[in-house]
Scaffold this motif. Structure first.
Motif, PDB file in Angstrom:
ATOM      1  N   GLN A 195      74.272  -6.452 -39.622  1.00 30.73           N
ATOM      2  CA  GLN A 195      73.517  -6.513 -40.830  1.00 30.73           C
ATOM      3  C   GLN A 195      72.177  -6.161 -40.323  1.00 30.73           C
ATOM      4  N   ARG A 196      71.689  -6.371 -39.172  1.00 28.68           N
ATOM      5  CA  ARG A 196      70.551  -6.216 -38.631  1.00 28.68           C
ATOM      6  C   ARG A 196      70.361  -4.617 -38.449  1.00 28.68           C
ATOM      7  N   ILE A 197      71.368  -3.925 -37.978  1.00 28.20           N
ATOM      8  CA  ILE A 197      71.661  -2.578 -37.898  1.00 28.20           C
ATOM      9  C   ILE A 197      71.339  -1.814 -39.287  1.00 28.20           C
ATOM     10  N   LEU A 198      72.200  -2.259 -40.244  1.00 20.72           N
ATOM     11  CA  LEU A 198      71.913  -1.823 -41.288  1.00 20.72           C
ATOM     12  C   LEU A 198      70.646  -1.979 -42.155  1.00 20.72           C
ATOM     13  N   ALA A 199      70.050  -2.733 -41.603  1.00 19.22           N
ATOM     14  CA  ALA A 199      68.720  -2.989 -42.222  1.00 19.22           C
ATOM     15  C   ALA A 199      67.639  -2.183 -41.440  1.00 19.22           C
ATOM     16  N   GLY A 200      68.034  -1.415 -40.577  1.00 16.10           N
ATOM     17  CA  GLY A 200      66.973  -0.551 -39.841  1.00 16.10           C
ATOM     18  C   GLY A 200      66.690  -1.124 -38.247  1.00 16.10           C
ATOM     19  N   ASN A 201      67.270  -2.088 -37.967  1.00 17.12           N
ATOM     20  CA  ASN A 201      67.068  -2.398 -36.593  1.00 17.12           C
ATOM     21  C   ASN A 201      68.034  -1.943 -35.631  1.00 17.12           C
ATOM     22  N   THR A 202      67.848  -0.522 -35.200  1.00 18.30           N
ATOM     23  CA  THR A 202      68.930  -0.148 -34.378  1.00 18.30           C
ATOM     24  C   THR A 202      69.239  -0.589 -33.129  1.00 18.30           C
ATOM     25  N   PHE A 217      72.237  -2.707 -31.861  1.00 17.33           N
ATOM     26  CA  PHE A 217      73.397  -2.045 -31.474  1.00 17.33           C
ATOM     27  C   PHE A 217      73.791  -2.320 -29.985  1.00 17.33           C
ATOM     28  N   ALA A 218      72.658  -2.326 -29.390  1.00 17.33           N
ATOM     29  CA  ALA A 218      72.802  -2.719 -27.800  1.00 17.33           C
ATOM     30  C   ALA A 218      73.788  -4.036 -27.506  1.00 17.33           C
ATOM     31  N   TYR A 219      73.385  -5.001 -28.415  1.00 16.30           N
ATOM     32  CA  TYR A 219      73.981  -6.093 -28.276  1.00 16.30           C
ATOM     33  C   TYR A 219      75.561  -5.957 -28.412  1.00 16.30           C
ATOM     34  N   LEU A 220      75.978  -5.280 -29.609  1.00 17.56           N
ATOM     35  CA  LEU A 220      77.548  -4.996 -29.636  1.00 17.56           C
ATOM     36  C   LEU A 220      78.016  -4.261 -28.584  1.00 17.56           C
ATOM     37  N   VAL A 221      77.328  -3.078 -28.323  1.00 22.84           N
ATOM     38  CA  VAL A 221      77.831  -2.461 -27.065  1.00 22.84           C
ATOM     39  C   VAL A 221      78.028  -3.226 -25.782  1.00 22.84           C
ATOM     40  N   ASN A 222      77.134  -3.981 -25.497  1.00 20.67           N
ATOM     41  CA  ASN A 222      77.042  -5.059 -24.192  1.00 20.67           C
ATOM     42  C   ASN A 222      78.196  -5.812 -24.368  1.00 20.67           C
ATOM     43  N   ARG A 223      78.434  -6.242 -25.480  1.00 15.67           N
ATOM     44  CA  ARG A 223      79.521  -7.535 -25.792  1.00 15.67           C
ATOM     45  C   ARG A 223      81.008  -6.993 -25.792  1.00 15.67           C
ATOM     46  N   ALA A 271      81.320   4.415 -34.191  1.00 19.15           N
ATOM     47  CA  ALA A 271      81.339   3.361 -34.737  1.00 19.15           C
ATOM     48  C   ALA A 271      79.913   2.955 -35.211  1.00 19.15           C
ATOM     49  N   TYR A 272      79.028   3.495 -34.606  1.00 22.58           N
ATOM     50  CA  TYR A 272      77.462   3.506 -34.814  1.00 22.58           C
ATOM     51  C   TYR A 272      77.263   4.395 -36.232  1.00 22.58           C
ATOM     52  N   GLN A 273      77.840   5.442 -36.355  1.00 25.52           N
ATOM     53  CA  GLN A 273      77.694   6.526 -37.205  1.00 25.52           C
ATOM     54  C   GLN A 273      78.402   5.767 -38.393  1.00 25.52           C
ATOM     55  N   SER A 274      79.558   5.172 -38.251  1.00 29.53           N
ATOM     56  CA  SER A 274      80.356   4.670 -39.643  1.00 29.53           C
ATOM     57  C   SER A 274      80.174   3.282 -39.945  1.00 29.53           C
TER      58      SER A 274
END
Length: 192
Positions: free
Chosen positions: A11-18, A21-27, A57-60
């Motif tokens: 939700q944060r990424i979709l709101a503009g806080n890219t 995404f580092a959290y999701l990648v690391n996890r 995944a990021y692009q989609s």
């Protein structure tokens, strides 16, 4: 809780806080790599597939509807990319014949492994898993290493729930058949 963390970051990424995404990648990077590696069996290719899957995944991300866990959605992207890579490179693998596996119960499989030294058992199981077809190895990783449910694996692989169950059962039988001669030798050595 972890799934809620993923949704929060999506939700944060979709709101503009890219940066979220580092959290999701690391996890998820370790399991993404593991899935790819189990299928392509080449470290460099697996790393590339995992990286490409994160980019995709990021692009989609806007297409992620939240109907499944984020990890399930991501691992399906990784799985499909690895399968596509394998098909493009047309690796040849030895297939264990269904007749070789016979009718073996899971109790026989696990009972035989229980009598072995843990370190020896780990080495034998790892060697046997490495001999599986790439898709079978990926299923084992998803179920036993990542503790995904049958339903999650079904969503990741695109197989039906019953097909996942059947394949996991057949894989366990193959592993047992592969391990049986080695386990018999170990049992004989312990008796002496």
């Amino acid at each position: 809780m972890k799934d809620q963390d993923d949704i929060y970051h999506v939700q944060r990424i979709l709101a503009g806080n890219t940066a979220s995404f580092a959290y999701l990648v690391n996890r998820h990077k370790d399991m993404a790599f593991t899935i790819a590696f189990k299928i392509v069996r080449n470290r460099e290719d697996a790393e590339e597939i995992a990286q490409d899957a994160f980019v995709k995944a990021y692009q989609s991300l806007r297409s992620f509807k939240g109907e499944s866990k984020f990890s399930t959605w991501l691992y399906r992207i990784v799985y499909n990319a690895a399968i596509s890579h394998t098909r493009r490179h047309r690796f040849e693998f030895t297939v264990l014949d269904e007749a070789m596996t016979g009718n073996i119960t899971e109790d026989e499989i696990f009972g035989s492994l229980d009598v072995m030294d843990p370190e020896e058992r780990s080495q034998l199981v790892t060697a046997a898993v490495d001999k599986l077809l790439p898709e079978e190895s990926a299923l084992v990783s998803l179920f036993y290493m990542e503790d995904n449910s049958i339903e999650d694996i079904s969503q990741i692989t695109g197989l039906s729930v019953s097909n996942v169950k059947v394949r996991l059962h057949r894989i366990r039988r193959k592993l047992y058949d592969s391990l049986q001669p080695k386990m018999a030798g170990t049992e004989m050595a312990q008796m002496m």
